[in-house]
Scaffold this motif. Structure first.
Motif, PDB file in Angstrom:
ATOM      1  N   GLY A  13       0.771  -1.343   0.230  1.00  0.00           N
ATOM      2  CA  GLY A  13       0.110  -0.103   0.034  1.00  0.00           C
ATOM      3  C   GLY A  13       0.806   1.241   0.022  1.00  0.00           C
ATOM      4  N   GLY A  14       0.270   2.342  -0.343  1.00  0.00           N
ATOM      5  CA  GLY A  14       0.989   3.502  -0.380  1.00  0.00           C
ATOM      6  C   GLY A  14       0.140   4.775  -0.692  1.00  0.00           C
ATOM      7  N   PHE A  15       0.554   5.984  -0.870  1.00  0.00           N
ATOM      8  CA  PHE A  15       0.002   7.179  -1.079  1.00  0.00           C
ATOM      9  C   PHE A  15       0.936   7.972  -1.981  1.00  0.00           C
ATOM     10  N   THR A  73      -6.429   8.526 -11.021  1.00  0.00           N
ATOM     11  CA  THR A  73      -6.608   9.768 -10.682  1.00  0.00           C
ATOM     12  C   THR A  73      -5.909  10.301  -9.655  1.00  0.00           C
ATOM     13  N   GLU A  74      -5.206   9.491  -8.751  1.00  0.00           N
ATOM     14  CA  GLU A  74      -4.511   9.916  -7.635  1.00  0.00           C
ATOM     15  C   GLU A  74      -3.114  10.363  -8.237  1.00  0.00           C
ATOM     16  N   ILE A  75      -2.906   9.707  -9.361  1.00  0.00           N
ATOM     17  CA  ILE A  75      -1.531   9.965 -10.065  1.00  0.00           C
ATOM     18  C   ILE A  75      -1.625  11.132 -11.141  1.00  0.00           C
ATOM     19  N   PHE A  95      -9.576  -2.276   5.719  1.00  0.00           N
ATOM     20  CA  PHE A  95      -9.402  -1.563   4.490  1.00  0.00           C
ATOM     21  C   PHE A  95      -8.844   0.025   4.917  1.00  0.00           C
ATOM     22  N   ARG A  96      -7.977   0.654   4.029  1.00  0.00           N
ATOM     23  CA  ARG A  96      -7.998   2.144   4.173  1.00  0.00           C
ATOM     24  C   ARG A  96      -7.425   2.828   2.867  1.00  0.00           C
ATOM     25  N   HIS A  97      -8.488   3.039   2.145  1.00  0.00           N
ATOM     26  CA  HIS A  97      -8.403   3.720   0.960  1.00  0.00           C
ATOM     27  C   HIS A  97      -9.119   4.887   0.645  1.00  0.00           C
ATOM     28  N   ARG A  98      -8.915   5.592  -0.428  1.00  0.00           N
ATOM     29  CA  ARG A  98      -9.735   6.337  -0.875  1.00  0.00           C
ATOM     30  C   ARG A  98     -10.236   6.433  -2.286  1.00  0.00           C
ATOM     31  N   TYR A  99      -9.232   5.420  -3.234  1.00  0.00           N
ATOM     32  CA  TYR A  99      -9.539   5.294  -4.438  1.00  0.00           C
ATOM     33  C   TYR A  99      -9.874   3.701  -4.813  1.00  0.00           C
ATOM     34  N   GLU A 100     -10.554   3.634  -5.923  1.00  0.00           N
ATOM     35  CA  GLU A 100     -11.106   2.220  -6.249  1.00  0.00           C
ATOM     36  C   GLU A 100     -11.159   2.107  -7.726  1.00  0.00           C
TER      37      GLU A 100
HETATM   38  N1  GLN Z   1      -3.605   5.631  -2.432  1.00  0.00           N
HETATM   39  C1  GLN Z   1      -4.600   4.415  -2.574  1.00  0.00           C
HETATM   40  C2  GLN Z   1      -5.927   4.898  -2.188  1.00  0.00           C
HETATM   41  O1  GLN Z   1      -6.144   5.698  -1.419  1.00  0.00           O
HETATM   42  C3  GLN Z   1      -4.056   3.363  -1.733  1.00  0.00           C
HETATM   43  C4  GLN Z   1      -4.167   3.371  -0.368  1.00  0.00           C
HETATM   44  C5  GLN Z   1      -3.356   2.203   0.281  1.00  0.00           C
HETATM   45  O2  GLN Z   1      -2.609   1.523  -0.279  1.00  0.00           O
HETATM   46  N2  GLN Z   1      -3.356   2.065   1.407  1.00  0.00           N
HETATM   47  O3  GLN Z   1      -6.932   4.286  -2.396  1.00  0.00           O
END
Ligand code: GLN
Length: 568
Positions: A390-392, A441-443, A497-502
């Protein structure tokens, strides 16, 4: 007895005539729960959380109900906004609480799900006090650090004791004794011990024994001074655990005993251990578990038969540590910045899977900033499997996609976690579906093919902190898929879970037509949660963080599958 009762009643009195202030949860019974406090002196990073979780585990094995709590000094309300490269990974609990990675240690060691009741920060404590002040809850009194802020802390501990019906609450105080940040936590412990009465609380101080190379011997002065500082706060430790790279010598332990009033037998040596899972045995060997039971006068609640069984099971697990006859290497894309802590759960999950399969899992950190399709083969030549964690943000994204392409085309086992799941979708869309400009769209916020886009529920949210799609969610598994088999043909599994995108639902059909299978979905919502490639020996991605729920005695199937595939 009746005198005691009167005293207890007066302590609970909050009228302005009384100096006693001690808010209690309704129905709280003193003496039901006991408290074990774990704090550190000399320096941070002694492994207070590890120690506390191991001790709690030993008491849990005895049939006692344990509830851990970590008290953090910082003013953030949770850990969600903390940079993992500074503070270690953000651990997410089932109820969505974003917290310190130590909570992960507790969950793994105790094989027990925790909640927001098990985690407090100064930010939470102060918010709550200020809220109560605005609502007139302090009945006209000036609101003070003592007793109101400290009272808020003891209230939180008692609430946890009640909610969890615990026999022992294990309280880990973040930071080091002497920090301004946690001084009021230490004062709150003192107050709690005073209010709860004798044998209700046990204080453990972890300390560090220096061994300067130039001297070649262990020195106890720093430890003595640290303990002294604690005693100046009105706390007499019951147990002192001496952390050091090598076992603390008898002489050093004697010195500490003399200066601290702690009986020699309760000044224990706790040298570095190759695996944290060996520490419960170390504590047991010196009889610390029964020492704590005696100090808390709780021996009558111990169930020895239960303990024998639990311990045998645990030893079956620890016997396998270090006895692997196979070795594999898993590549993890991530800059190894000496902060292993930022990927703690993944490292743990790989370890659990490796131990279960009798395989030593080595990790190779792959910096993807300069990785391309051209040099991917070279960078990945010595790995048996790949994880994109995971990452942001955008750093190294193209390199990660190149890694995934290589894994897909060369039958290299792959597991994508959260961001790694999203990157796998982008790679597939670009290189299999021919959507050359696919992206997240995050990138690329205004890209032409946004296969990964912000969740609709996220669009209206402003500000950072606590606002992602968070916590444990059920995942519906598609029958007859590889994921379904991996999870023992279950209809659904639960992950965190921990995310903002899908995955943007508009692209699902195109991706599936080209051969990508979404084998796990959110019930009643078009949120894709697990993907797989049936034509590949092991190619999985998940929008969740399965590493967060891997436990030593219950390794997580997606990691077991990855290690097994890498062994093949
Ligand atoms: N940046 C991505 C999102 O917000 C992935 C988040 C994550 O890997 N924790 O959906």
């Amino acid at each position: 007895m009746s005198k005691d009762k009167d005293l207890l009643a007066s302590i609970s009195d909050t009228s302005d005539e009384s100096e006693f202030f001690s808010p209690m949860p309704k129905g709280y019974r003193k003496g039901k729960a006991r408290y074990c406090f774990v704090m550190g002196t000399v320096m941070s990073g002694l492994g207070k959380g590890i120690f506390s979780s191991c001790l709690a585990k030993l008491m849990q094995d005895k049939g006692l109900k344990v509830a851990p709590i970590k008290l953090e000094g910082y003013l953030n309300v949770d850990s969600g906004t903390l940079n993992p490269f500074r503070h270690g990974e953000v651990f997410v609990l089932d109820d969505g609480m974003e917290c310190d990675m130590d909570l992960g240690t507790y969950e793994r060691m105790l094989n027990q799900d925790l909640s927001k009741a098990n985690f407090a920060t100064s930010g939470q404590i102060f918010s709550s006090v200020l809220y109560k002040e605005r609502h007139g809850d302090y009945l006209g009194r000036d609101v003070q650090m003592i007793p109101h802020v400290t009272g808020e802390v003891t209230l939180k501990l008692r609430q946890l004791a009640m909610e969890s019906d615990a026999d022992i609450v294990f309280v880990e105080i973040g930071g080091t004794v002497g920090d301004l940040e946690n001084a009021y936590y230490i004062e709150a412990m003192r107050e709690l011990a005073y209010e709860e009465g004798p044998n209700s609380c046990c204080f453990v101080a972890l300390t560090y024994i220096l061994e300067p190379k130039t001297l070649g011997e262990q020195k106890s002065k720093a430890a003595q001074l640290g303990i002294k500082q604690l005693m100046q706060c009105g706390i007499q430790p019951d147990i002192i655990a001496c952390r050091a790279s090598r076992p603390a010598t008898e002489k050093v332990r004697q010195k500490i005993s003399v200066y601290s009033n702690v009986p020699f037998g309760r000044v224990i040596s706790l040298p570095d251990s190759a695996s944290i899972y060996m520490i419960p045995a170390m504590l047991r060997e010196v009889g610390l578990d029964f020492e704590v039971a005696r100090l808390l006068k709780i021996e009558d609640r111990i169930k020895l038969r239960k303990e024998r069984k639990a311990w045998a099971k645990w030893c079956d697990f620890t016997d396998k540590i270090g006895s692997a006859d196979r070795q594999i290497t898993i590549g993890i894309t991530g800059k190894y910045t000496s902060v292993r802590d930022s990927y703690a759960s993944i490292i743990n999950a790989l370890e659990h899977a490796g131990i279960a399969l009798g395989c030593d899992v080595k990790i190779k950190w792959i910096d993807t900033s300069n990785l391309t399709d051209k040099n991917a083969a070279e960078s990945l030549k010595d790995v048996d499997g790949i994880i994109v964690p995971g990452g942001f943000g955008t750093r190294g994204a193209e390199g990660k996609i190149a890694c995934i392409k290589y894994a897909r085309e060369n039958n290299l086992p792959y597991l994508g976690l959260c961001l790694g799941f999203q990157m796998a979708v982008i790679e597939f869309a670009r290189n299999v579906c021919g959507m050359k400009q696919a992206n997240s769209t995050e990138i690329e916020p205004d890209g032409p093919e946004p296969v990964i886009d912000i969740l609709p529920e996220q669009k209206k949210i402003e500000g950072l902190g606590g606002n992602m799609r968070l916590g444990g969610k059920d995942i519906e598994l598609k029958a007859e898929t590889m994921a379904w088999k991996l999870f023992g043909k279950a209809d659904s599994v639960r992950m965190r879970f921990r995310h903002r995108y899908e995955v943007d639902p508009r692209y699902i059909e195109r991706l599936e037509e080209a051969g990508l299978v979404f084998s796990g979905k959110a019930p009643n919502q078009p949120i894709m949660q697990i993907l797989e490639l049936p034509s590949h020996p092991y190619f999985f991605g998940t929008q969740a963080h399965p590493c967060l729920t891997s436990r030593p005695l219950k390794p997580q199937p997606m990691f077991v599958g990855l290690v097994a595939a890498a062994m093949r």
